[in-house]
Design an enzyme around this catalytic site. Structure first.
Site, PDB file in Angstrom:
ATOM      1  N   GLY A 105       0.787  -1.220   0.000  1.00  0.00           N
ATOM      2  CA  GLY A 105       0.000   0.000   0.000  1.00  0.00           C
ATOM      3  C   GLY A 105       0.823   1.276   0.000  1.00  0.00           C
ATOM      4  O   GLY A 105       1.957   1.325  -0.493  1.00  0.00           O
ATOM      5  N   SER A 106       0.256   2.325   0.598  1.00  0.00           N
ATOM      6  CA  SER A 106       0.735   3.703   0.426  1.00  0.00           C
ATOM      7  C   SER A 106       2.107   3.991   1.018  1.00  0.00           C
ATOM      8  O   SER A 106       2.643   5.085   0.798  1.00  0.00           O
ATOM      9  CB  SER A 106      -0.281   4.667   1.045  1.00  0.00           C
ATOM     10  OG  SER A 106      -1.529   4.548   0.412  1.00  0.00           O
ATOM     11  N   VAL A 107       2.691   3.056   1.776  1.00  0.00           N
ATOM     12  CA  VAL A 107       4.020   3.314   2.332  1.00  0.00           C
ATOM     13  C   VAL A 107       5.046   3.605   1.237  1.00  0.00           C
ATOM     14  O   VAL A 107       6.046   4.288   1.477  1.00  0.00           O
ATOM     15  CB  VAL A 107       4.516   2.127   3.190  1.00  0.00           C
ATOM     16  CG1 VAL A 107       3.778   2.054   4.495  1.00  0.00           C
ATOM     17  CG2 VAL A 107       4.408   0.825   2.428  1.00  0.00           C
ATOM     18  N   VAL A 108       4.811   3.115   0.003  1.00  0.00           N
ATOM     19  CA  VAL A 108       5.806   3.264  -1.064  1.00  0.00           C
ATOM     20  C   VAL A 108       5.722   4.617  -1.763  1.00  0.00           C
ATOM     21  O   VAL A 108       6.507   4.901  -2.666  1.00  0.00           O
ATOM     22  CB  VAL A 108       5.664   2.144  -2.115  1.00  0.00           C
ATOM     23  CG1 VAL A 108       5.679   0.778  -1.453  1.00  0.00           C
ATOM     24  CG2 VAL A 108       4.403   2.321  -2.951  1.00  0.00           C
ATOM     25  N   LYS A 109       4.777   5.462  -1.372  1.00  0.00           N
ATOM     26  CA  LYS A 109       4.550   6.714  -2.104  1.00  0.00           C
ATOM     27  C   LYS A 109       5.746   7.664  -2.057  1.00  0.00           C
ATOM     28  O   LYS A 109       5.895   8.511  -2.946  1.00  0.00           O
ATOM     29  CB  LYS A 109       3.291   7.402  -1.586  1.00  0.00           C
ATOM     30  CG  LYS A 109       2.012   6.674  -1.989  1.00  0.00           C
ATOM     31  CD  LYS A 109       0.764   7.306  -1.394  1.00  0.00           C
ATOM     32  CE  LYS A 109      -0.493   6.577  -1.852  1.00  0.00           C
ATOM     33  NZ  LYS A 109      -1.718   7.100  -1.213  1.00  0.00           N
TER      34      LYS A 109
END
Length: 684
Positions: free
Chosen positions: A388-392
């Protein structure tokens, strides 16, 4: 001068009248001696020559090796993680050319003095023991057709088959079964190799009686064996790995390689993870003894080298902190498992972002059928999930490095994405409206739309509502290329075997819409360790550090304490993400705002009062268990925000109702870190 001649009377003899007789007698004696010598030489050479030649040729000097104590494993504070518990042992050194009958008799004699467990005896051992009795073997041989014409191996196979078919071994007594166990170990040894016959629960009486009868038990010796123990708990045992027992011997998948390196078949050897990775360090150097043999018997033993115990490993892990993190993760899973039926476990990595040192590697596995929760620290390196969004943060850097945004100009509009033939995609915080966001603010509110628009710009597509998505498949490689610079989707290089690279989804034109999902972390899967390496790269300003669990290798002092350092790990930069300070500031400001920003949509507010300050990014990925929709709750974070000393990465896959479990667990881990590993005094 006048000479007077002396006359001899009739009864006087001349002075030298006996000399010829004496000389003749001496010659006779010498002749007899020479003749005897010649006869003896002839007898030795002609009659006994072949025997002496065979005896000379049968003499040999062979090298016998003996195991030494295995090196121990310590944590970063000097506490023992893996120790050696010594125990008394009965061993057998197999002579050259020893017969099965002799070993059969020794095994029988030895059971008079020691007892061994026979519950696990197998049929083959019973048959081998039965046939080692020469009377049994002769009787069975008579039942084999054409026995005398068979090769030894073929004859033995036929005899074994006959014994099995007629169940001749079935009547072995309990004592005979014990002897069969001993015989199997002795028979399986190489010549001049030493095997353990009994390594546990050797009583005083057994030691005394065997010692008193060693002369009747050729090859039997009294020795010492070691096995691993874990004096500071087993929470890190799965990471340390295992050592085979003497019964297990060498692992089947590497037996030929290890035999070529000088191991014996029943040697204990590291079979997994750290024990296996550093086997060459831990095993030490075997003692060497020259064994002189004559006619197959040992006549002399000379120790040439006393051996060197294995060196010790000092790990980066703090055992107290490791136990605490492990307990935090177990408690977190137990607290939510009742309302999360598809939760398979949870994982945590705590890492030094500047050196790559692993402070803690924790994880639990949950059996979905039974609900049982068990330790699985290695899941942090070999289990991958859509995070999920941790890679943004990596997505924003990719946009900056590709030039579609700059530190000075990075505002994009968050709005529902409406593409032809696809469902509407939007951000959680903004389902219907239009909101202008900078890159840092997009990280704060976790805008999916912002990341999708970055991917479209990088692929050369200008978004217009209702238009068909037109992107080249190279967009997958482009995004993944940037992600991999952070360690997402590649092996991290940790010095533990078995880490996963994660999983990449299909990248064909038919899957082109998935490139948008990839941009905000909802397509490819990563390990928790990869998240930690990614967060460290952001925290330290672009250096992808090799994670490592080995800190140093040290010798052992004579009193058993840690000795001098023979190797120390040097931090290893795997690659550098070529972003400028101003570009890194965009991402770091966004991570800081996740915790300290003003938006009610920020997800790290639980950390806002912590000292030193925390920067973070949470993630929520939509996943499925069959047809049931689930979520992965993840988190990456570091502290202090302006000079990071520690990174924490977490993953809770397969959740359905677990909001906040990731941040709650991380907060507890930070509190434990500052009290158990490093002081936060003076840190902001």
């Amino acid at each position: 001068m006048k000479f007077i001649r002396r006359s001899t009377t009739k009864n006087e003899k001349a002075p030298h009248s006996h000399i010829p007789f004496r000389l003749n007698f001496l010659f006779v004696i010498v002749f007899i001696l020479f003749a005897a010598l010649i006869i003896q030489l002839a007898r030795l050479q002609i009659v006994n020559g072949p025997m002496f030649e065979a005896e000379v040729n049968s003499g040999d000097v062979r090298t016998e090796t003996t195991n030494v104590q295995r090196g121990m494993i310590y944590d970063s504070t000097g506490k023992l993680l893996a120790a050696n518990d010594s125990s008394r042992a009965i061993t057998y050194t197999k002579p050259l050319n020893v017969s099965a009958t002799v070993m059969y008799q020794i095994a029988n004699d030895l059971t008079k003095y020691i007892s061994v467990e026979d519950e696990n005896i197998n049929l083959a051992d019973e048959i081998d023991y039965y046939l080692a009795n020469p009377i049994h073997e002769e009787n069975v041989k008579k039942k084999i057709a054409n026995a005398d014409s068979l090769q030894p191996d073929d004859l033995y196979k036929a005899e074994s088959k006959y014994v099995k078919q007629h169940n001749l071994q079935a009547n072995l007594s309990g004592r005979q079964k014990q002897a069969a166990i001993l015989y199997s170990k002795m028979n399986g040894a190489y010549s001049l190799s030493t095997v353990y016959l009994k390594t546990s629960d050797v009583t005083d009486k057994e030691m005394a009686e065997v010692g008193e009868n060693l002369s009747k038990l050729p090859g039997i010796k009294i020795g010492t064996s070691w096995k691993r123990s874990y004096p500071n708990g087993e929470s890190v045992k799965s990471v340390i790995g295992t050592v085979t027992t003497e019964k297990q011997g060498l692992p089947s998948d590497s037996i030929n390689t290890l035999l070529a390196q000088g191991y014996s078949r029943n040697d204990s050897v590291g079979s997994s993870y750290i024990e296996s990775k550093y086997e060459d360090v831990l095993k030490g150097t075997k003692a060497i003894t020259d064994v002189e043999t004559q006619n197959g018997s040992i006549v002399d033993e000379v120790e040439k080298y006393g051996g060197k115990p294995g060196d010790n490993l000092v790990l980066t892990i703090n055992s107290q902190f490791q136990n605490t993190v492990q307990q935090i993760m177990e408690d977190a899973v137990n607290s939510i498992k009742g309302s999360n039926p598809y939760l398979p476990g949870a994982y945590a990595v705590v890492m030094n972002p500047n050196t790559g040192a692993i402070y803690a590697l924790a994880g639990v596995n949950r059996d979905l059928e039974t609900g049982k929760v068990t330790e699985n620290a290695l899941g942090a390196i070999n289990q991958s999930y859509v995070m999920g969004s941790v890679v943004k943060g990596a997505t924003v850097i990719s946009g900056l490095l590709s030039g579609v945004i700059t530190p000075q100009s990075n505002t994009l509009v968050d709005e529902p994405i409406k593409l032809k033939g696809t469902p509407v995609k939007s951000s959680l915080f903004n389902r219907n409206g239009s909101v202008a966001l900078t890159a840092s603010d997009a990280l704060m509110v976790s805008s999916n739309v912002y990341m999708m628009k970055l991917a479209m710009l990088e692929g050369g597509f200008n978004y217009v509502p209702g238009a068909a998505l037109s992107l080249p498949t190279s967009i997958f490689d482009k995004l993944r290329g940037y992600f991999k610079q952070f360690g997402l989707g590649v092996k991290t290089g940790i010095d533990i075997p078995g880490e996963s690279t994660g999983f990449e989804g299909p990248s064909s034109q038919a899957d082109i819409g998935k490139a948008l999902d990839l941009s905000f972390g909802n397509y490819d899967s990563y390990t928790t360790l990869q998240l930690a390496q990614y967060a460290s790269t952001i925290a330290n300003g672009g250096y992808r550090m090799q994670p490592h669990i080995l800190e140093s290798i040290r010798e052992t002092n004579s009193d058993g304490s840690l000795g001098s350092t023979v190797y120390e790990f040097t931090p290893n930069v795997l690659n550098v993400v070529p972003a400028t300070n101003s570009q890194w500031k965009v991402v770091k400001d966004g991570f800081w705002k996740v915790v300290h920003g003003t938006s009610p949509w920020r997800t790290g507010s639980k950390f806002q009062d912590m000292k030193p300050s925390v920067s973070a990014k949470t993630g929520t990925a939509t996943t499925y268990h069959g047809t049931a929709e689930t979520e992965t709750l993840s988190l990456v974070s570091y502290a202090p925000s302006d000079d990071a000393k520690v990174v924490i990465a977490l993953a809770f896959p397969g959740t359905t109702k677990a909001t906040g479990v990731n941040t709650d667990a991380a907060k507890k881990i930070y509190e434990a870190f500052w009290s158990q590993v490093m002081s936060n005094d003076g840190l902001e």
